[in-house]
Write an enzyme that holds these catalytic residues in place. Structure first.
Site, PDB file in Angstrom:
ATOM      1  N   ARG A   1       5.979  74.148  43.096  1.00 26.29           N
ATOM      2  CA  ARG A   1       5.334  73.377  44.311  1.00 26.29           C
ATOM      3  C   ARG A   1       4.374  72.548  44.623  1.00 26.29           C
ATOM      4  NH1 ARG A   1       3.974  74.276  49.837  1.00 26.29           N
ATOM      5  NH2 ARG A   1       5.464  74.215  51.447  1.00 26.29           N
TER       6      ARG A   1
ATOM      7  N   LYS B   1      -4.053  74.415  47.593  1.00 25.48           N
ATOM      8  CA  LYS B   1      -4.618  76.120  48.108  1.00 25.48           C
ATOM      9  C   LYS B   1      -6.537  76.431  47.617  1.00 25.48           C
ATOM     10  CE  LYS B   1      -0.332  77.757  48.586  1.00 25.48           C
ATOM     11  NZ  LYS B   1       0.997  79.059  48.558  1.00 25.48           N
TER      12      LYS B   1
HETATM   13  N1  HH2 Z   1       3.671  77.745  50.527  1.00 29.70           N
HETATM   14  C1  HH2 Z   1       2.514  77.004  51.632  1.00 29.70           C
HETATM   15  C2  HH2 Z   1       4.299  77.096  52.342  1.00 29.70           C
HETATM   16  N2  HH2 Z   1       5.235  77.538  51.506  1.00 29.70           N
HETATM   17  N3  HH2 Z   1       6.879  77.901  49.877  1.00 29.70           N
HETATM   18  C3  HH2 Z   1       7.109  79.004  49.260  1.00 29.70           C
HETATM   19  N4  HH2 Z   1       8.185  79.303  48.545  1.00 29.70           N
HETATM   20  N5  HH2 Z   1       5.806  79.151  48.335  1.00 29.70           N
HETATM   21  C4  HH2 Z   1       4.819  79.034  48.943  1.00 29.70           C
HETATM   22  O1  HH2 Z   1       3.597  79.357  47.556  1.00 29.70           O
HETATM   23  C5  HH2 Z   1       3.791  77.937  49.847  1.00 29.70           C
HETATM   24  C6  HH2 Z   1       5.479  77.652  50.380  1.00 29.70           C
HETATM   25  C7  HH2 Z   1       1.731  76.824  52.092  1.00 29.70           C
HETATM   26  O2  HH2 Z   1       0.681  75.618  51.872  1.00 29.70           O
HETATM   27  P1  HH2 Z   1       1.176  74.507  51.834  1.00 29.70           P
HETATM   28  O3  HH2 Z   1       2.717  73.785  52.323  1.00 29.70           O
HETATM   29  O4  HH2 Z   1       0.577  73.732  51.418  1.00 29.70           O
HETATM   30  O5  HH2 Z   1       0.256  74.321  53.499  1.00 29.70           O
HETATM   31  P2  HH2 Z   1       0.576  75.025  54.619  1.00 29.70           P
HETATM   32  O6  HH2 Z   1       1.384  76.242  55.187  1.00 29.70           O
HETATM   33  O7  HH2 Z   1      -0.223  74.872  55.685  1.00 29.70           O
HETATM   34  O8  HH2 Z   1       1.537  73.445  55.701  1.00 29.70           O
END
Ligand code: HH2
Length: 277
Positions: free
Chosen positions: A248, A214
């Protein structure tokens, strides 16, 4: 292969979002998603989290039909093929409903289950749920996040939301709470939350943390998202020290190895050196 343990659980992130790298269209995107999921399971992922809408700061919502087309075929195939639970990461009840009907095991909702339809879906399918804290909406959440005391406010929010999920009929042991790293938080807020995961665990629900690659890591190191593995792993080790229940993450193999080393380092017996080789 090295001895493995399964605490914390490793949730592999499977983002099914269009990638300008591909010119082969939807079919290639679908196959690529399945391949990445297989790879993660092979590497030891305990859960695969499928999402079709970016929630990173400044991102725009994806239309319903597009999100459905992206994620549902992937969820369906993974449920047929994989031996591990499949999670659906969505803000849309319509997507959640179809994924749960297909058999999805986890419902991961970054908007804290503030939508009643989401709550009744989770209750009627008796799936596991991840309830996350966010201040604001992805479009503007990083503009000026403000708290008097971020840890106690996030903790109180998660306690309330988890209680209302229980009141709606979702069994306590099915609820996971998540501080929402990067969702309406400054660098200092993220640090305080990451340092206080043990305090969030006092709520009595398993704690899931999604810190992988992140922006806060980039803010500290100056590195782009694709080069934040070292920073992610360091934070993961620190979270493991605090007893985090689910991580995650994007880099599953690295985390399975780190988890094994953490177990060896912390949990496996005393330090006595008997001199035996
Ligand atoms: N962060 C993201 C998406 N879903 N779900 C939970 N429970 N906790 C989190 O911290 C979380 C989540 C965002 O991260 P990422 O999937 O890496 O990025 P993007 O939303 O750009 O796909």
């Amino acid at each position: 292969m090295s001895e493995s343990t399964n605490t914390p659980l490793i949730m592999g992130v499977l983002n099914v979002t269009p990638d300008s790298f591909y010119d082969g269209g939807e079919h290639e995107e679908f196959q690529d998603a399945l391949d990445r999921a297989r790879e993660m399971v092979e590497a030891g992922a305990d859960i695969v989290d499928v999402g079709g809408e970016s929630t990173s700061p400044g991102s725009d919502p994806v239309p319903l039909s597009e999100e459905k087309e992206r994620v549902l075929p992937v969820v369906k195939s993974l449920l047929q093929e994989l031996s591990v639970p499949v999670s659906i990461d969505t803000r849309k009840p319509e997507v959640a409903a179809e994924a749960l009907e297909l058999g999805a095991d986890y419902l991961n909702v970054v908007t804290g289950f503030e939508n009643d339809e989401m709550v009744s879906l989770a209750a009627s399918y008796d799936c596991r749920v991840v309830v996350m804290h966010m201040q604001g909406k992805p479009r503007d959440m990083q503009e000026d996040p403000t708290y008097d005391d971020v840890v106690s406010e996030v903790k109180a929010y998660l306690r309330d939301r988890a209680r209302s999920l229980q009141e709606a009929g979702i069994r306590r042991e099915r609820i996971f709470v998540d501080p929402g790293i990067g969702f309406g938080k400054t660098l200092a807020h993220n640090r305080r939350l990451l340092r206080n995961v043990d305090s969030l665990r006092e709520l009595g629900y398993p704690v899931l943390v999604g810190h992988s690659r992140k922006t806060f890591i980039g803010d500290v190191t100056g590195d782009p998202a694709t080069e934040r593995r070292g920073g992610t792993l360091l934070v993961s080790g620190y979270l493991m020290d605090q007893g985090v229940d689910v991580l995650r993450v994007h880099d599953v193999a690295d985390h399975v190895q780190a988890r094994t080393m953490h177990h060896w380092f912390v949990d496996e017996g005393g330090d006595s050196d008997t001199g035996r080789k």
